[in-house]
Design a protein around this motif. Sequence first.
Motif, PDB file in Angstrom:
ATOM      1  N   MET A 176       1.009  -0.963   0.327  1.00 51.99           N
ATOM      2  CA  MET A 176       0.249   0.066   0.128  1.00 51.99           C
ATOM      3  C   MET A 176       0.628   1.500   0.784  1.00 51.99           C
ATOM      4  SD  MET A 176      -3.474  -1.079   2.546  1.00 51.99           S
ATOM      5  CE  MET A 176      -2.206  -1.483   3.692  1.00 51.99           C
ATOM      6  N   ARG A 177       1.876   1.485   0.475  1.00 53.41           N
ATOM      7  CA  ARG A 177       2.966   2.733   0.381  1.00 53.41           C
ATOM      8  C   ARG A 177       3.267   2.903  -0.783  1.00 53.41           C
ATOM      9  NH1 ARG A 177       7.348   2.872   4.433  1.00 53.41           N
ATOM     10  NH2 ARG A 177       7.448   5.063   4.653  1.00 53.41           N
ATOM     11  N   ILE A 178       2.721   1.656  -1.937  1.00 50.14           N
ATOM     12  CA  ILE A 178       4.375   2.424  -3.135  1.00 50.14           C
ATOM     13  C   ILE A 178       2.016   2.909  -3.875  1.00 50.14           C
ATOM     14  CG2 ILE A 178       4.412   1.056  -5.113  1.00 50.14           C
ATOM     15  CD1 ILE A 178       5.982  -1.347  -3.747  1.00 50.14           C
ATOM     16  N   GLY A 179       1.013   3.114  -3.136  1.00 44.24           N
ATOM     17  CA  GLY A 179      -0.012   3.495  -4.385  1.00 44.24           C
ATOM     18  C   GLY A 179      -0.871   2.670  -4.629  1.00 44.24           C
ATOM     19  N   PRO A 180      -2.047   3.026  -4.623  1.00 43.71           N
ATOM     20  CA  PRO A 180      -3.375   2.791  -5.858  1.00 43.71           C
ATOM     21  C   PRO A 180      -2.194   2.586  -7.109  1.00 43.71           C
ATOM     22  CG  PRO A 180      -3.431   4.603  -5.374  1.00 43.71           C
ATOM     23  CD  PRO A 180      -2.221   5.006  -4.829  1.00 43.71           C
ATOM     24  N   GLY A 181      -2.469   1.187  -7.106  1.00 44.65           N
ATOM     25  CA  GLY A 181      -2.105   0.711  -8.544  1.00 44.65           C
ATOM     26  C   GLY A 181      -2.847  -0.779  -8.821  1.00 44.65           C
ATOM     27  N   LEU A 210      -1.373  -3.864  -6.008  1.00 46.03           N
ATOM     28  CA  LEU A 210      -2.373  -4.259  -4.876  1.00 46.03           C
ATOM     29  C   LEU A 210      -3.709  -5.538  -5.515  1.00 46.03           C
ATOM     30  CD1 LEU A 210      -3.261  -0.667  -3.553  1.00 46.03           C
ATOM     31  CD2 LEU A 210      -1.434  -2.702  -2.994  1.00 46.03           C
ATOM     32  N   LYS A 211      -4.336  -5.528  -7.092  1.00 42.68           N
ATOM     33  CA  LYS A 211      -5.349  -6.293  -7.554  1.00 42.68           C
ATOM     34  C   LYS A 211      -5.263  -7.547  -6.656  1.00 42.68           C
ATOM     35  CE  LYS A 211      -7.379  -8.112 -10.914  1.00 42.68           C
ATOM     36  NZ  LYS A 211      -7.294  -8.591 -12.798  1.00 42.68           N
ATOM     37  N   GLY A 212      -6.413  -8.232  -5.873  1.00 40.90           N
ATOM     38  CA  GLY A 212      -6.194  -9.146  -5.248  1.00 40.90           C
ATOM     39  C   GLY A 212      -5.475  -9.966  -3.931  1.00 40.90           C
ATOM     40  N   ARG A 213      -5.070  -8.332  -3.084  1.00 43.12           N
ATOM     41  CA  ARG A 213      -4.313  -8.718  -1.737  1.00 43.12           C
ATOM     42  C   ARG A 213      -5.163  -7.607  -0.604  1.00 43.12           C
ATOM     43  NH1 ARG A 213       0.667  -8.689  -2.053  1.00 43.12           N
ATOM     44  NH2 ARG A 213       2.167  -8.837  -4.009  1.00 43.12           N
ATOM     45  N   THR A 214      -5.550  -8.783  -0.210  1.00 45.34           N
ATOM     46  CA  THR A 214      -6.172  -8.149   1.188  1.00 45.34           C
ATOM     47  C   THR A 214      -6.083  -6.958   2.464  1.00 45.34           C
ATOM     48  OG1 THR A 214      -7.028 -10.708   1.720  1.00 45.34           O
ATOM     49  CG2 THR A 214      -8.084  -9.260   3.308  1.00 45.34           C
ATOM     50  N   LEU A 215      -6.131  -5.656   2.493  1.00 43.21           N
ATOM     51  CA  LEU A 215      -5.442  -4.458   3.142  1.00 43.21           C
ATOM     52  C   LEU A 215      -6.337  -4.711   4.299  1.00 43.21           C
ATOM     53  CD1 LEU A 215      -5.791  -2.365  -0.094  1.00 43.21           C
ATOM     54  CD2 LEU A 215      -4.259  -3.906   0.158  1.00 43.21           C
ATOM     55  N   MET A 216      -5.210  -4.303   5.638  1.00 45.59           N
ATOM     56  CA  MET A 216      -5.815  -4.404   6.470  1.00 45.59           C
ATOM     57  C   MET A 216      -6.358  -4.904   7.175  1.00 45.59           C
ATOM     58  SD  MET A 216      -3.232  -1.968   7.974  1.00 45.59           S
ATOM     59  CE  MET A 216      -4.069  -2.723   9.605  1.00 45.59           C
ATOM     60  N   ILE A 258     -10.700  -2.551   3.476  1.00 46.40           N
ATOM     61  CA  ILE A 258     -10.647  -1.687   2.585  1.00 46.40           C
ATOM     62  C   ILE A 258     -10.373  -2.830   0.937  1.00 46.40           C
ATOM     63  CG2 ILE A 258     -10.866   0.991   3.017  1.00 46.40           C
ATOM     64  CD1 ILE A 258      -7.761   0.606   1.971  1.00 46.40           C
ATOM     65  N   THR A 259     -11.029  -2.765   0.398  1.00 49.41           N
ATOM     66  CA  THR A 259     -10.698  -3.012  -0.590  1.00 49.41           C
ATOM     67  C   THR A 259      -9.950  -2.206  -1.621  1.00 49.41           C
ATOM     68  OG1 THR A 259     -12.072  -2.694  -2.332  1.00 49.41           O
ATOM     69  CG2 THR A 259     -12.923  -4.005  -1.004  1.00 49.41           C
ATOM     70  N   PRO A 260      -9.206  -3.164  -2.770  1.00 53.50           N
ATOM     71  CA  PRO A 260      -7.992  -2.294  -3.184  1.00 53.50           C
ATOM     72  C   PRO A 260      -8.285  -1.968  -4.207  1.00 53.50           C
ATOM     73  CG  PRO A 260      -7.311  -4.620  -3.504  1.00 53.50           C
ATOM     74  CD  PRO A 260      -8.908  -4.675  -2.808  1.00 53.50           C
TER      75      PRO A 260
END
Length: 531
Positions: free
Chosen positions: A174-179, A182-188, A192-194
Amino acid sequence: MLETHKSTSAVKTTFTVEEVAQHNKPGDLWIIIDAKVYDVSKFVNLHPGGAGVLLAKNVAGKDATEAFFGLHRHEVLLKPQYARLQIGTVHGQEEIIKPLAPGQPSPVPYAEPAWLNPGFHSPYYNDKHRDFQRAVRKFFEEVVYPDAVRHEEDGKRISQEVVDKLCEMNIPAMRIGPGKHLKGRTLMGGIITPEEFDHFHELIINFEVGRLGTRGYVDGLLAGEVIGLPPVLNFGSPELQAKVVPEVLSGKKFICLAISEAFAGSDVGGLQTYAERDGDEWVITGTKKWITNGTFADYFTVACRSDHGTPPDTQNGYVVILVPRQDAISTKSIKTAYSSTAGTSYVTFDGARAPVANTLGKVGNGMQVVLSNFNHERWMIVCTSLSAQRRIVEECLKWTTQRVAFGKPLHAQPVVRARLANMIARVEAGQNWLEFVTYQMNNMSYQEQSDKIAGTIGLLKQYITRTGRETAEDATLLFGGRGITASGMGKLIENYHRTSPYDAILGGSEDVLGDLGVRQAIKKMPKDIRL
């Protein structure tokens, strides 16, 4: 003795103030701190400040709350070796000073960006951002902060256990920014979704990084990945991305960006590290300096000259190559004002080899790759720098409230209030400018950002880093001798004062970026406009 009650750890007793007062001499010494009774009879000779402090008439057998908080941070009472000295509480009194719950924002005015304060509103953040911020704050307080304090002191790199937990939450990604990464990753944990993730979520992460108060560790917290992996994501071949990106984002491998040289700092066009083709490989020779995370990197994103021209052809003579660590690469830690936990290094490439397939972008377009990476790097530095500066404002507001001088709190002095006013104005102005720029990033492509706000980001970075040093000076004066002491009450002030100049250098020096901002504005001056 009035009553006893059981806690989870020991039997606690309630005492009257008069009972505590009877224990006021060597061998039998009690004190009160914030409604809690401490038996310091055996500790008195171990007290770092000497026995006399505890045996003083205004402390021994008395309520020493004011005296304690004039000398110590609240966290001291929470350490196991001191917490176990508590034998009870004072009858009829309640504890007032309590640590914040994990993830809870500070109630100190201006300690947090305004959007986090109850009753305040913002056009940029929604409830999802608030939920995300609480989760990130809690994670950093519980998982990252203990490691940060430890390694800021011992200089070792971030613990692999912490890296694994960061990657489990996908915080490095996530520190690299949106893009697309992030597809298919579970964030925190799925907060939130990618698809929902934007630059304001990224700003939140950077703010939590910056407020740690351990400045060397802030860069050691895989900052090399934040600036070293985007060129792979944006310019690497699909095959290279498929191999490297999963390794790095899972924490199995580390990466850094190797651009700066002793010969060329902010003058990127003056690079002397040279890459020469040898069949299907590049052979890289030269040195890089001040490379963040270089001491423990497995991959180096290296900017090189690829021509023999003198002076070098800055338009067509540069190439960026991903170089894996090997025997022909040596790294040496550089001793700086930072803790060595940042992994700042001098890197030597002595005929290091990398496949031509590791070329990032086209040969001759290396400068484009380098420059396209700068906007996000500088914006990230602004985020962490401003957050660190705001943390210092919070420290100063706390200190000037509890520190008594000339019989009154420090903030009773007009000159102190004037310094606080300037500090607050700086961080609030910077916050609003940063959030405006972040909103533009959310609504512009990478190419549009380079055209429209590269100069603005340069000017913003110049503003934040200059005001940071002004705040560092003000804070040091407010804390006095404690502000130049690496432990105790002013430890965050000392750390910030010592390390805040880094922000003025990293990602392009302050003066160069100010000039960049003005030059870009002049380029856009309409030709048909006159006074």
